[in-house]
Design a protein around this motif. Structure first.
Motif, PDB file in Angstrom:
ATOM      1  N   ARG A   5       0.833  -1.199   0.000  1.00  0.00           N
ATOM      2  CA  ARG A   5       0.000   0.000   0.000  1.00  0.00           C
ATOM      3  C   ARG A   5       0.871   1.252   0.000  1.00  0.00           C
ATOM      4  O   ARG A   5       1.908   1.294   0.644  1.00  0.00           O
ATOM      5  CB  ARG A   5      -0.908  -0.013   1.219  1.00  0.00           C
ATOM      6  N   MET A   6       0.416   2.241  -0.749  1.00  0.00           N
ATOM      7  CA  MET A   6       1.197   3.460  -0.899  1.00  0.00           C
ATOM      8  C   MET A   6       1.122   4.335   0.351  1.00  0.00           C
ATOM      9  O   MET A   6       0.085   4.442   1.003  1.00  0.00           O
ATOM     10  CB  MET A   6       0.733   4.267  -2.100  1.00  0.00           C
ATOM     11  N   SER A   8       1.691   8.234   1.587  1.00  0.00           N
ATOM     12  CA  SER A   8       1.800   9.634   1.170  1.00  0.00           C
ATOM     13  C   SER A   8       2.590  10.377   2.244  1.00  0.00           C
ATOM     14  O   SER A   8       2.145  10.464   3.390  1.00  0.00           O
ATOM     15  CB  SER A   8       0.419  10.263   1.013  1.00  0.00           C
ATOM     16  N   ASN A  35       7.040   2.272  -2.228  1.00  0.00           N
ATOM     17  CA  ASN A  35       5.725   2.661  -2.716  1.00  0.00           C
ATOM     18  C   ASN A  35       5.236   3.882  -1.934  1.00  0.00           C
ATOM     19  O   ASN A  35       4.494   3.769  -0.962  1.00  0.00           O
ATOM     20  CB  ASN A  35       4.737   1.495  -2.589  1.00  0.00           C
ATOM     21  N   TYR A  36       5.678   5.052  -2.363  1.00  0.00           N
ATOM     22  CA  TYR A  36       5.328   6.298  -1.682  1.00  0.00           C
ATOM     23  C   TYR A  36       5.177   7.421  -2.683  1.00  0.00           C
ATOM     24  O   TYR A  36       5.623   7.331  -3.830  1.00  0.00           O
ATOM     25  CB  TYR A  36       6.402   6.674  -0.650  1.00  0.00           C
ATOM     26  N   GLU A  37       4.538   8.457  -2.234  1.00  0.00           N
ATOM     27  CA  GLU A  37       4.493   9.724  -2.966  1.00  0.00           C
ATOM     28  C   GLU A  37       4.913  10.800  -1.971  1.00  0.00           C
ATOM     29  O   GLU A  37       4.699  10.667  -0.771  1.00  0.00           O
ATOM     30  CB  GLU A  37       3.102  10.022  -3.520  1.00  0.00           C
ATOM     31  N   GLY A  87      -2.247   8.047  -1.186  1.00  0.00           N
ATOM     32  CA  GLY A  87      -1.788   6.868  -0.465  1.00  0.00           C
ATOM     33  C   GLY A  87      -2.812   6.330   0.522  1.00  0.00           C
ATOM     34  O   GLY A  87      -3.748   7.027   0.930  1.00  0.00           O
TER      35      GLY A  87
END
Length: 98
Positions: A5-6, A8, A35-37, A87
Motif C-alpha cells: 500500500r502506498m 503519502s 511505494n510512496y508519494e 496513499g
C-alpha cells in the motif's frame, strides 16, 4: 502476493531554504520502502524568495507541489496535503527533519 500500500509523505514548508528541505526529501527517497508519494505544501506568501526554487526542485524530482494562500500555518498545510494524498497511509515529515 498482495501489493504494498502506498504511503503519502506530506511535508509542509515555510521559509525553509532548499538545502534543508532537499535533505528531508532525500531521507524519504533513501528508505527501503518504495511505494510512496511525496507532497510538499508551501505555506510561503507567493512572493517568497524560497518558493520558486522549491517549485522547480519538486518538478525536477516529480514531487507533488502544492501551495496554501500563504502563512496559514503548518496544520493547514498538512490538511491540504492530506486532502490531495493518494496513499493508503499518511506520514507527516517536517521540512527540517531527516
Amino acid at each position: 502476493m498482495e501489493q504494498e500500500r502506498m504511503v503519502s509523505v506530506i511535508i509542509p514548508t515555510y521559509n525553509r531554504k532548499l538545502c534543508y528541505l532537499s535533505k528531508a526529501i532525500s531521507s524519504v527517497m533513501q528508505q527501503t520502502y518504495n511505494n510512496y508519494e511525496i507532497i510538499v505544501v508551501d505555506d510561503n506568501i507567493c512572493t517568497s524568495k524560497y518558493s520558486s526554487n522549491i517549485k522547480k526542485y519538486c518538478k525536477l524530482h516529480k514531487i507533488t507541489y502544492l501551495r496554501t494562500k500563504g502563512s496559514e500555518g503548518a496544520n493547514c498545510a498538512r490538511n491540504i496535503g492530506a486532502y490531495h494524498a493518494e496513499g493508503f497511509y499518511l506520514a507527516f515529515l517536517d521540512d527540517d527533519d531527516m
